[in-house]
Structure formats: C-alpha cells, structure tokens
Design a protein around this motif. Structure first.
Motif, PDB file in Angstrom:
ATOM      1  N   ASP A   1       0.706  -1.341  -0.150  1.00 45.66           N
ATOM      2  CA  ASP A   1      -0.356  -0.179   0.089  1.00 45.66           C
ATOM      3  C   ASP A   1       0.133   0.568   0.122  1.00 45.66           C
ATOM      4  O   ASP A   1       1.639   1.181   0.950  1.00 45.66           O
ATOM      5  N   ALA A   2       1.340   1.517  -0.499  1.00 44.09           N
ATOM      6  CA  ALA A   2       2.292   2.670  -1.346  1.00 44.09           C
ATOM      7  C   ALA A   2       2.409   3.377  -2.540  1.00 44.09           C
ATOM      8  O   ALA A   2       1.414   3.046  -3.228  1.00 44.09           O
ATOM      9  N   GLY A   3       2.938   4.778  -2.499  1.00 46.53           N
ATOM     10  CA  GLY A   3       2.287   6.054  -3.986  1.00 46.53           C
ATOM     11  C   GLY A   3       3.164   6.797  -3.380  1.00 46.53           C
ATOM     12  O   GLY A   3       4.349   7.406  -2.459  1.00 46.53           O
ATOM     13  N   LEU A   4       2.742   7.688  -3.499  1.00 40.69           N
ATOM     14  CA  LEU A   4       3.281   9.763  -3.913  1.00 40.69           C
ATOM     15  C   LEU A   4       1.834  10.433  -2.806  1.00 40.69           C
ATOM     16  O   LEU A   4       0.607  10.303  -2.771  1.00 40.69           O
ATOM     17  N   PHE A   5       2.407  11.121  -1.575  1.00 39.82           N
ATOM     18  CA  PHE A   5       1.852  12.143  -1.720  1.00 39.82           C
ATOM     19  C   PHE A   5       1.904  13.469  -2.286  1.00 39.82           C
ATOM     20  O   PHE A   5       2.854  14.359  -1.662  1.00 39.82           O
ATOM     21  N   PHE A   6       0.911  13.342  -2.735  1.00 38.77           N
ATOM     22  CA  PHE A   6       1.900  14.833  -3.322  1.00 38.77           C
ATOM     23  C   PHE A   6       1.044  15.772  -3.461  1.00 38.77           C
ATOM     24  O   PHE A   6       0.169  15.972  -2.652  1.00 38.77           O
ATOM     25  N   LEU A   7       1.816  16.856  -2.649  1.00 35.29           N
ATOM     26  CA  LEU A   7       2.169  18.639  -2.162  1.00 35.29           C
ATOM     27  C   LEU A   7       2.221  19.544  -3.441  1.00 35.29           C
ATOM     28  O   LEU A   7       3.634  19.282  -4.116  1.00 35.29           O
ATOM     29  N   ALA A   8       1.409  20.090  -3.454  1.00 34.00           N
ATOM     30  CA  ALA A   8       1.968  21.614  -4.711  1.00 34.00           C
ATOM     31  C   ALA A   8       1.487  22.762  -4.258  1.00 34.00           C
ATOM     32  O   ALA A   8       0.199  23.118  -3.331  1.00 34.00           O
TER      33      ALA A   8
END
Length: 420
Positions: free
Chosen positions: A363-370
């Motif tokens: 259960d993995a990925g990218l926590f995208f913040l912009a």
C-alpha cells in the motif's frame, strides 16, 4: 489550551531561534510524480517560524513529513477558531526551534496533571522542523452555512477541486477545515509536532485524516539532488527553487488584488500566501515491477539512469517534443509547462508506504503536495494528464485544497490577516 500572550510570542519569535538557517528556495514541477537525495540539513538546523511567508514552502525539502487535516467541532465558535490558530502559532514557534510545546513542557508541570508536552522529542534537536498551517474551503462555508462570519472573505479560487478522469477518491483521504504540514529531517520530530498540535486542538478540532511520508519527491534547493520516486525515476527536475524569486512571484505567492484572490479586497488577507493542493496517489508497484525497462522509460519520457529526456542530453536538458523520440502520451510530455501554457507548480511531495493491502500488495505511493497562486494551474495540468501512460500504474485516492495564509511578524499569529 495554551494561552497566547502577544508579548510572550513576540519575545519567543524574535529571540529564541537558536541555530537558525536561512530557508533556501529553489525549478517548476513536471506533474504529480516525483523520491530522495542528497542535501540534508544539519540536525541542529532551526528555521525561523516568522517571516513574510510561512516556512515549509520554499524551505529546502526535509526528508520526512507528517501531514494532518482537521475538522472543527460542530460546537466551535469563531472565538474557538481564533484561539486555536493562536495556540498553534505559539506552540509551532517553539517546536520549530527545538523547544517543548510550552514553557512547562514535558517535565516541569504538576505531577498530578498530564504534561503539556508528550516528551518523545526530549533530547532531539530541531532537525529542520517546519510547521505550515492551511485553511480549507469548509472553514468558510459548509452546506450553505457561514460558519464563522468569514464566508464573504473566501477567495473565489478556494473551492473543492473538480473531478478528474480516473479519480477513485475516498473521503477517508480528502478535504478538511484546517491542515498542518510538519516536515523535518527526523521522523520522530515531525510526528511529535503533529501529535502535540492535535492534542492542543482537543475539544475544538479533531484529526480528519493524516499521512506520513518519507523520501522527498522534489527539491527546492540547488544543493539538493533530484530525488527518485518509488518507480525508480528522477522527477521534479524542473521544480521551482526557493532562490528563484521571480518564478515564486509568478507562480506561487498570491499577489494583492490579484484576480485569483477574489473580488475586490475580500481576499487580500491571502496576499503573500499561497494555495496548497494535496493528492494521495496510490502506485501499483507490482504491475510496474513486471514492466520492461524500455516501456518504463517510454511511460515517463525520460532515461531511468540519469533522468535525461529521451530526446537527448542530460537531466537538465530541456525536452524536445514533436520529433517522435518522446511519446506524446508520456508523463513528461503531458505535464511539461511548455505543453500547458506555462503552468508551473512548486512541489513538496513525499513517498509513502502504509504496509500492505488486503491483497498482500504494498500500500504505497506518492503523497503529492504542490503550492500555486492559482489552483487552476493544477487543474489544467491534471486534465492534461488524463491520457498519461502512467495512469495504468497509479490511482488518485485522496484530494484536498487549502489556502495557506502569509507568514507572520513577531507577536502575530497565522490567520490574523483573515480574522482581524
């Protein structure tokens, strides 16, 4: 609750920042995905909490993140919100300097009462901690109700993001009245900050959802190496750096009287602030790991070893589009500013691994913040990515947007420009 004394806060913010560092700022994002690299702050680095802009935006990206979104109590009043923001400001201004959450701290209170500070950061340095505070659309209005008398001051641009093709969003990872972004080079320091700030909010607000992240997926300083995401590719090569003041003014900071800040001066309180978009992006690592190297490079449009565009050169060579070497459905082609009318974001995302899912997969990925000065920037790029080859390997499962007020002067508090 921590009472905020203006005089006490002024003294703290003006004089207690031992070992402070100058926050570096640093090219423009190439879309949502991006891993870790060199360029660590010294453990004793302490970034000033006060300034024209909140820390944690242009600050050199730290290695660890603890992010939390909050919902206010249904019984909360305007005074409660103001008091909470004041209390958070006071506590965060101490935590970022490597101090306990209050002067009483973890050990100096009465033995019959719980300590003010939970104590797990005792003996740990500041570790480059920054705490950034954001305000969600529902703080201003919820189900048509002007909750705290500030609906007329909601920026026109501060609205829930529209749905995007392929979204699989869950309310478990979306929205919120308020948010806290704690970044540090020691994960325990970041966790300590959110734990104590959530504790301070008790009775006024509660955590709606939170996310821990590791291995930054972008850089905001030229001293930092371009990181790799969990797919193994360098990404964010052209992220905005904290020293690029012209690009920051053009793409990140909200300008007084700008069209994106609302009608008239109703939202001039946000001048010098920004908008924060968060997206939780699940990465389907097992299918990706069974994909050939050539196909992986075609999907991203970049060489996996050095990060160069497939049109040639090195990592920092500008991609050449239209000659067939970069697929028109590749990530770099669809996300690049030249193919999105110059749309550019400052990115501060992180990798995450939350164990395994019921299928036994990561259960993995990218926590995208912009950070952007107009949320439509993100909307434009995300719509361009609707045909991205990468979509076969990712799913957007969480989404939120927040207005990030400007920084403060000594003695001030985050959100004062809105509520004063």
């Amino acid at each position: 609750m921590l009472g905020l004394s203006a005089a006490g806060a002024a003294a703290l913010l003006g004089g207690a920042a031992v070992g402070r560092a100058t926050a570096g700022i640093g090219p423009a994002g190439l879309g949502p995905l991006g891993g870790s690299g060199a360029g660590h702050a010294a453990p004793t680095t302490a970034y000033p909490f006060e300034g024209a802009h909140q820390a944690g935006i242009t600050t050199p990206v730290q290695d660890h993140l603890h992010f939390a979104a909050f919902d206010l109590s249904s019984r909360a009043t305007r005074d409660d919100v103001v008091e909470l923001l004041q209390d958070w400001t006071y506590a965060a201004s101490r935590l970022t300097q490597g101090l306990d959450v209050s002067a009483t701290g973890a050990l100096d209170g009465p033995e019959s009462a719980p300590p003010d500070d939970t104590g797990e950061a005792l003996d740990l340095p500041a570790s480059g901690l920054t705490v950034t505070i954001g305000l969600g659309p529902t703080l201003f209005e919820l189900d048509g109700e002007d909750r705290f008398g500030i609906a007329a001051r909601r920026p026109a641009a501060l609205a829930p993001l529209p749905p995007f093709l392929g979204d699989a969003l869950s309310t478990e990872w979306s929205h919120g009245d308020l948010c806290l972004q704690a970044c540090a080079d020691d994960p325990q320091v970041a966790v300590h900050a959110i734990r104590n700030l959530a504790r301070i909010a008790f009775g006024r607000a509660h955590v709606r959802w939170s996310q821990m992240g590791f291995g930054r997926t972008s850089k905001t300083s030229a001293a930092q190496a371009t990181p790799r995401n969990l797919f193994g590719f360098k990404d964010g090569t052209d992220n905005i750096l904290g020293t690029e003041e012209d690009r920051l003014a053009e793409h990140v900071w909200v300008a007084p009287g700008s069209a994106t800040a609302g009608a008239g001066d109703a939202a001039d309180w946000l001048a010098g602030g920004s908008y924060l978009v968060s997206r939780k992006i699940e990465m389907l690592l097992e299918p990706w790991d069974r994909t050939g190297l050539g196909e992986q490079e075609r999907v991203f449009g970049r060489d996996k070893r050095v990060g160069a565009p497939l049109s040639g050169g090195d990592e920092f060579t500008a991609p050449v589009f239209g000659d067939g070497r970069i697929d028109i459905a590749s990530h770099v082609h669809l996300a690049h500013p030249t193919n999105n009318a110059g749309a550019t974001m400052l990115r501060r995302g992180y990798n995450y691994v939350d164990g395994t899912n019921p299928l036994g997969r990561l259960d993995a990925g990218l926590f995208f913040l912009a950070y952007v000065n107009d949320p439509d920037t993100f909307v434009q790029v995300q719509r361009s990515l609707s045909t991205d080859l990468l979509n076969e390997y990712i799913r957007h499962i969480g989404s939120a947007i927040f207005a990030v007020p400007p920084g403060i002067e000594p003695g001030g508090w985050v959100g004062e420009t809105l509520f004063a």
